[in-house]
Write a protein that holds these residues in place. Structure first.
Motif, PDB file in Angstrom:
ATOM      1  N   LEU A 148       1.728  -1.212  -0.211  1.00 15.13           N
ATOM      2  CA  LEU A 148       0.083  -0.098  -0.002  1.00 15.13           C
ATOM      3  C   LEU A 148       0.967   1.216  -0.196  1.00 15.13           C
ATOM      4  CD1 LEU A 148      -2.870   1.364   0.085  1.00 15.13           C
ATOM      5  CD2 LEU A 148      -2.731   1.418   2.886  1.00 15.13           C
ATOM      6  N   GLY A 149       0.778   2.226  -0.592  1.00 13.14           N
ATOM      7  CA  GLY A 149       1.222   3.653  -1.269  1.00 13.14           C
ATOM      8  C   GLY A 149       0.413   4.648  -0.302  1.00 13.14           C
ATOM      9  N   ILE A 150       0.523   4.525   0.316  1.00 14.59           N
ATOM     10  CA  ILE A 150      -0.096   6.353   1.297  1.00 14.59           C
ATOM     11  C   ILE A 150       0.577   7.948   0.608  1.00 14.59           C
ATOM     12  CG2 ILE A 150      -1.017   7.630   3.476  1.00 14.59           C
ATOM     13  CD1 ILE A 150      -0.649   4.562   4.653  1.00 14.59           C
ATOM     14  N   ILE A 151      -0.310   8.520  -0.174  1.00 15.45           N
ATOM     15  CA  ILE A 151       0.654  10.319  -0.602  1.00 15.45           C
ATOM     16  C   ILE A 151       0.222  10.817   0.382  1.00 15.45           C
ATOM     17  CG2 ILE A 151       0.809  11.363  -2.491  1.00 15.45           C
ATOM     18  CD1 ILE A 151       0.351   9.015  -4.478  1.00 15.45           C
ATOM     19  N   GLY A 152       0.511  11.193   1.586  1.00 15.06           N
ATOM     20  CA  GLY A 152       0.497  11.961   2.293  1.00 15.06           C
ATOM     21  C   GLY A 152       0.193  11.661   3.895  1.00 15.06           C
ATOM     22  N   LEU A 153       1.164  11.613   4.913  1.00 15.60           N
ATOM     23  CA  LEU A 153       1.438  10.679   6.153  1.00 15.60           C
ATOM     24  C   LEU A 153       1.028  12.098   6.947  1.00 15.60           C
ATOM     25  CD1 LEU A 153       1.777   7.562   6.632  1.00 15.60           C
ATOM     26  CD2 LEU A 153       4.306   8.542   7.065  1.00 15.60           C
ATOM     27  N   GLY A 154      -0.105  12.465   7.004  1.00 15.29           N
ATOM     28  CA  GLY A 154      -0.758  13.408   7.581  1.00 15.29           C
ATOM     29  C   GLY A 154      -1.494  13.218   9.010  1.00 15.29           C
ATOM     30  N   ARG A 155      -2.638  13.241   8.994  1.00 12.53           N
ATOM     31  CA  ARG A 155      -3.922  13.059  10.862  1.00 12.53           C
ATOM     32  C   ARG A 155      -3.952  11.895   9.849  1.00 12.53           C
ATOM     33  NH1 ARG A 155      -4.323  18.849  11.996  1.00 12.53           N
ATOM     34  NH2 ARG A 155      -5.823  18.511   9.817  1.00 12.53           N
ATOM     35  N   ILE A 156      -4.959  12.161   8.576  1.00 18.90           N
ATOM     36  CA  ILE A 156      -5.917  11.055   7.935  1.00 18.90           C
ATOM     37  C   ILE A 156      -4.657   9.320   7.384  1.00 18.90           C
ATOM     38  CG2 ILE A 156      -7.075   9.873   6.873  1.00 18.90           C
ATOM     39  CD1 ILE A 156      -8.066  13.186   6.853  1.00 18.90           C
ATOM     40  N   GLY A 157      -4.163   9.744   6.492  1.00 17.63           N
ATOM     41  CA  GLY A 157      -3.247   8.892   6.176  1.00 17.63           C
ATOM     42  C   GLY A 157      -1.970   8.297   7.347  1.00 17.63           C
ATOM     43  N   SER A 158      -2.047   8.305   8.559  1.00 19.76           N
ATOM     44  CA  SER A 158      -1.047   7.957   9.289  1.00 19.76           C
ATOM     45  C   SER A 158      -2.075   6.720  10.354  1.00 19.76           C
ATOM     46  CB  SER A 158      -0.850   8.750  10.724  1.00 19.76           C
ATOM     47  OG  SER A 158      -0.127   9.671  10.885  1.00 19.76           O
ATOM     48  N   GLN A 159      -3.549   7.301  10.220  1.00 22.88           N
ATOM     49  CA  GLN A 159      -4.623   6.214  10.910  1.00 22.88           C
ATOM     50  C   GLN A 159      -4.682   5.553   9.516  1.00 22.88           C
ATOM     51  OE1 GLN A 159      -5.796   5.843  13.715  1.00 22.88           O
ATOM     52  NE2 GLN A 159      -4.652   7.963  14.197  1.00 22.88           N
ATOM     53  N   VAL A 160      -5.024   5.550   8.184  1.00 25.83           N
ATOM     54  CA  VAL A 160      -4.721   4.507   7.552  1.00 25.83           C
ATOM     55  C   VAL A 160      -3.586   3.495   7.711  1.00 25.83           C
ATOM     56  CG1 VAL A 160      -5.372   4.055   4.788  1.00 25.83           C
ATOM     57  CG2 VAL A 160      -5.987   5.988   5.824  1.00 25.83           C
ATOM     58  N   PHE A 167      -4.200  -5.744   8.164  1.00 25.55           N
ATOM     59  CA  PHE A 167      -4.758  -6.357   7.236  1.00 25.55           C
ATOM     60  C   PHE A 167      -3.346  -7.255   6.885  1.00 25.55           C
ATOM     61  CE2 PHE A 167      -8.777  -3.874   6.831  1.00 25.55           C
ATOM     62  CZ  PHE A 167      -9.258  -4.704   7.014  1.00 25.55           C
ATOM     63  N   GLU A 168      -2.321  -6.561   7.423  1.00 23.67           N
ATOM     64  CA  GLU A 168      -1.139  -7.101   6.908  1.00 23.67           C
ATOM     65  C   GLU A 168      -0.468  -6.673   5.950  1.00 23.67           C
ATOM     66  OE1 GLU A 168       0.006 -11.413   9.010  1.00 23.67           O
ATOM     67  OE2 GLU A 168      -1.565 -11.230   9.452  1.00 23.67           O
ATOM     68  N   MET A 169      -0.384  -5.701   5.312  1.00 21.30           N
ATOM     69  CA  MET A 169      -0.100  -5.237   4.516  1.00 21.30           C
ATOM     70  C   MET A 169       1.094  -4.420   4.497  1.00 21.30           C
ATOM     71  SD  MET A 169      -3.409  -3.108   2.637  1.00 21.30           S
ATOM     72  CE  MET A 169      -3.013  -3.180   1.196  1.00 21.30           C
ATOM     73  N   GLU A 170       1.759  -4.851   3.369  1.00 19.63           N
ATOM     74  CA  GLU A 170       3.599  -3.559   4.016  1.00 19.63           C
ATOM     75  C   GLU A 170       3.279  -2.361   3.176  1.00 19.63           C
ATOM     76  OE1 GLU A 170       6.489  -5.238   0.935  1.00 19.63           O
ATOM     77  OE2 GLU A 170       4.995  -7.493   1.118  1.00 19.63           O
ATOM     78  N   ILE A 171       3.741  -0.985   4.144  1.00 20.30           N
ATOM     79  CA  ILE A 171       3.625  -0.142   4.054  1.00 20.30           C
ATOM     80  C   ILE A 171       3.835   1.243   3.684  1.00 20.30           C
ATOM     81  CG2 ILE A 171       1.864   1.929   4.628  1.00 20.30           C
ATOM     82  CD1 ILE A 171       0.171  -0.878   5.033  1.00 20.30           C
ATOM     83  N   TYR A 172       3.867   1.854   2.932  1.00 17.96           N
ATOM     84  CA  TYR A 172       5.140   2.575   2.230  1.00 17.96           C
ATOM     85  C   TYR A 172       4.318   3.629   2.242  1.00 17.96           C
ATOM     86  CZ  TYR A 172       7.262  -1.476   0.797  1.00 17.96           C
ATOM     87  OH  TYR A 172       8.003  -2.484   0.325  1.00 17.96           O
ATOM     88  N   ALA A 173       5.275   4.985   2.355  1.00 19.45           N
ATOM     89  CA  ALA A 173       4.303   6.416   1.903  1.00 19.45           C
ATOM     90  C   ALA A 173       5.573   7.232   1.403  1.00 19.45           C
ATOM     91  CB  ALA A 173       4.109   7.300   3.509  1.00 19.45           C
ATOM     92  N   TYR A 174       4.943   8.142   0.407  1.00 20.38           N
ATOM     93  CA  TYR A 174       5.425   9.250   0.247  1.00 20.38           C
ATOM     94  C   TYR A 174       4.995  10.732   0.705  1.00 20.38           C
ATOM     95  CZ  TYR A 174       7.350  13.339  -2.599  1.00 20.38           C
ATOM     96  OH  TYR A 174       7.599  14.273  -2.943  1.00 20.38           O
ATOM     97  N   ASP A 175       5.643  11.346   1.308  1.00 17.99           N
ATOM     98  CA  ASP A 175       5.213  13.154   2.128  1.00 17.99           C
ATOM     99  C   ASP A 175       6.829  13.602   2.864  1.00 17.99           C
ATOM    100  OD1 ASP A 175       4.592  14.528   3.672  1.00 17.99           O
ATOM    101  OD2 ASP A 175       3.362  13.867   4.590  1.00 17.99           O
ATOM    102  N   PRO A 176       7.301  14.783   2.162  1.00 15.56           N
ATOM    103  CA  PRO A 176       8.322  14.798   1.882  1.00 15.56           C
ATOM    104  C   PRO A 176       8.295  16.241   3.205  1.00 15.56           C
ATOM    105  CG  PRO A 176       7.116  15.888   0.034  1.00 15.56           C
ATOM    106  CD  PRO A 176       6.775  15.261  -0.023  1.00 15.56           C
ATOM    107  N   TYR A 177       7.268  16.113   3.683  1.00 12.40           N
ATOM    108  CA  TYR A 177       7.440  16.771   4.561  1.00 12.40           C
ATOM    109  C   TYR A 177       6.989  16.134   6.229  1.00 12.40           C
ATOM    110  CZ  TYR A 177       6.626  20.081   1.115  1.00 12.40           C
ATOM    111  OH  TYR A 177       6.110  21.074  -0.293  1.00 12.40           O
ATOM    112  N   ILE A 178       7.275  15.218   6.226  1.00 16.51           N
ATOM    113  CA  ILE A 178       6.958  14.121   7.633  1.00 16.51           C
ATOM    114  C   ILE A 178       8.607  13.666   7.986  1.00 16.51           C
ATOM    115  CG2 ILE A 178       6.773  11.769   8.235  1.00 16.51           C
ATOM    116  CD1 ILE A 178       4.403  13.982   8.550  1.00 16.51           C
ATOM    117  N   ALA A 351      11.412  17.023   4.816  1.00 13.28           N
ATOM    118  CA  ALA A 351      11.159  17.558   6.173  1.00 13.28           C
ATOM    119  C   ALA A 351      12.457  18.046   7.060  1.00 13.28           C
ATOM    120  CB  ALA A 351      11.021  15.976   6.340  1.00 13.28           C
ATOM    121  N   ILE A 352      10.871  18.919   7.731  1.00 14.57           N
ATOM    122  CA  ILE A 352      11.470  20.464   8.730  1.00 14.57           C
ATOM    123  C   ILE A 352      11.867  19.512   9.821  1.00 14.57           C
ATOM    124  CG2 ILE A 352      11.403  22.353   9.519  1.00 14.57           C
ATOM    125  CD1 ILE A 352       9.822  22.811   7.306  1.00 14.57           C
ATOM    126  N   GLU A 353      13.436  20.204  10.837  1.00 15.67           N
ATOM    127  CA  GLU A 353      13.757  18.611  11.912  1.00 15.67           C
ATOM    128  C   GLU A 353      13.950  19.693  12.835  1.00 15.67           C
ATOM    129  OE1 GLU A 353      17.447  17.209  11.524  1.00 15.67           O
ATOM    130  OE2 GLU A 353      15.904  15.004  10.345  1.00 15.67           O
TER     131      GLU A 353
END
Length: 545
Positions: A148-160, A167-178, A351-353
């Motif tokens: 599963l690829g999540i585009i945007g790992l904010g509040r909703i993306g994180s809950q998804v 479901f034992e999926m492999e989770i990937y994400a793209y979010d340049p600000y996280i 992502a800003i630190e």
């Protein structure tokens, strides 16, 4: 008898929110929905607070009838299209919304849409109801060990992500600000580019705001990077996916299925996507649950009460009580800090630190107004303005003076303020320093005696330019003819140049160009600037679209 705060509820909201207001002995609540404009004009001057959804238009005309009494407008929901926030701010009225109230509703709808698309449940249902027992046409697509690829790992993306792990999926994400640490804490592998994500996963789900940068972010090129038979889910915002190109990918069989809750134009009753058999559609139902409606009603009621009683509140999109108390010299620095933040935010693509704000000069030792309640995290108001400016190019949807510091804290970004009494070269300066994993960028600004705000340093370059967008900033090799090429390109595109400054690096070799323009430089023009031989980087800074 002590007088009570008066609250008008002008649109239908959950009774739970109204009950919360009525249980407070300091509140007097009237629920009057479906009022005509004339009826609303006649009574609004009697109220300290107004709570709406989307039916009541809170514009300058309505605010002019408030007799100066109205202190807060609360929107039970996210969108503020019906509220003139600027007009309210000028009158010292706090405007609240409830951006987190529908997080779980949108998360669950995403999972429902994903499962429905994997098993084509709506189509199977209608086939059986139509009298046909057809099992062969509905071979399912299991989620177990799918990517599963999540585009945007904010509040909703994180809950998804959390639910997809079930479901034992492999989770990937793209979010340049996280930050990578946040992704890892969720058991998500953060990938450095959208292209790499698309080439890796079987399913994508979008959870980004609609901004100039994200508009049309998924089109034919991106869909072709997905493996054949992939699934696409969008319960975020219409316009993120190019609908015509999604239609083609579904029709050709490139995509197995799609699930779409949001559209370019709504109501979407004539949308071509509705003609297809391999798509699941719903009419923008992401936030449409009984629980989320209760959540937003209770949240807005609580926040309105907090404002009226002088207690802390987080849901405001403006900070009018501070702005109305700032003297003119402080107000200019407030506006300058936001402009400077927007410049840095537009130039940083990762992502800003850490974010540091340094105030130099005796000016900032003066009292400028109240700090409690109106300014989040007890920050200086200039810091709040700078943080909003930094985050706005990245998120935009839901970013405000109040929310920006909390968004940064939620993302694990460290915020630091520092005051230095002496400012050697200027009466006073504001410096913003932003650190990421790979770079540190900074910007310094000041206000001259004629109330003219200027940026005087950007990274290592000594500069002097007006921070008012739109503008083009580029770094280049210091060679003859390059500036003329940039100017010609802009001129041929019909972009007028109001000011052009070139600033050489103190050690030579490179220079920094700043071009103030009459319109925002488009993504296409920016790409052409970047392709000029000798250009080392280019950034378009523009007003919010």
């Amino acid at each position: 008898m002590e007088s009570k705060f008066t609250v008008l509820v002008s649109d239908d909201i959950s009774e739970k929110g109204i009950d919360l207001l009525r249980q407070d002995p300091t509140m007097a609540v009237d629920v009057k929905t479906k009022l005509s404009r004339e009826e609303l004009y006649a009574i609004i001057g009697d109220y300290d607070a107004l709570i709406t959804r989307s039916m009541t238009t809170v514009d300058q005309d309505l605010l002019d009838h408030t007799s100066g009494r109205l202190r807060v407008v609360g929107r039970a929901g996210v969108g503020l299209d019906n509220v003139d926030v600027e007009a309210a701010s000028k009158m010292g009225i706090v405007v609240l919304n409830t951006p987190t109230g529908n997080t779980l509703a949108a998360t669950e709808h995403t999972m429902a849409m994903l499962l429905a698309a994997c098993r084509m449940i709506p189509k199977a249902h209608s086939t059986l109801v139509g009298g046909k027992w057809d099992r062969k046409s509905f071979m399912g697509f299991e989620l177990y060990r799918r990517k599963l690829g999540i585009i945007g790992l904010g509040r909703i993306g994180s809950q998804v992500a959390r639910r997809a792990k079930g479901f034992e999926m492999e989770i990937y994400a793209y979010d340049p600000y996280i930050l990578r640490e946040k992704a890892e804490s969720l058991g998500v592998k953060l990938l450095p580019s959208l292209d790499e994500l698309l080439e890796t996963v079987d399913i994508i789900t979008l959870h980004t705001p609609r901004t100039p940068e994200t508009l049309g972010m998924i089109g034919t090129r991106e869909l072709n990077l997905l493996p054949d038979g992939a699934i696409v889910v969008n319960v975020a915002r219409g316009g993120l996916i190019v609908e015509e190109e999604l239609h083609s990918a579904l029709q050709s069989g490139k995509l197995r299925a799609a699930a779409v809750d949001v559209f370019d134009v709504e109501p979407a009753v004539d949308n071509k996507l509705l003609e297809l058999d391999n798509i699941v559609v719903t009419p923008h139902l992401g936030a449409n649950t009984d629980a989320s409606q209760i959540n937003v009603a209770v949240m807005v009621a609580q926040q309105v009460m907090n404002v009226l009683k002088g207690e802390d509140y987080e849901g405001a999109v403006n900070i009018p009580s501070v702005l109305t108390k700032l003297t003119d010299d402080f107000r200019i620095y407030f506006e300058l800090a936001e402009k400077m933040g927007k410049i840095l935010g537009s130039m940083i693509g990762e992502a800003i630190e850490e974010c540091s704000l340094v105030y130099r000069g005796e000016l900032f030792d003066r009292e400028f107004g109240p700090r409690s309640f109106d300014v989040p995290l007890n920050l200086l108001p200039f810091s709040v303005a700078a943080l909003k400016g930094i985050m706005e190019p990245k998120i935009q949807d839901g970013v405000s003076y109040i929310s920006a510091p909390y968004i940064m804290r939620e993302r694990g970004i460290r915020i630091e303020e520092k005051k230095v009494s002496a400012s050697h070269d200027y009466h006073a300066t504001v410096e913003i320093i932003v650190k990421t994993e790979t770079q540190t960028r900074s910007i310094v600004g000041t206000v001259f005696e004629n109330a003219m705000d200027r940026v005087v340093r950007l990274d290592e370059y000594e500069v002097d330019f007006d921070p008012q967008p739109p503008m083009l900033i580029f770094r280049n090799e210091d060679r003859n003819g390059l500036i003329g090429e940039v100017a010609s390109l802009l001129g041929n595109a019909g972009i007028n140049i109001s000011h052009f400054a070139l600033n050489r690096h103190p050690r030579g070799q490179t220079a920094l160009g700043v071009v103030n323009t009459n319109q925002k430089v488009s993504a296409d023009i920016l790409e052409r600037v970047e392709s000029i031989d000798g250009i080392l980087g280019a950034w378009a800074i523009g007003s919010r679209s």
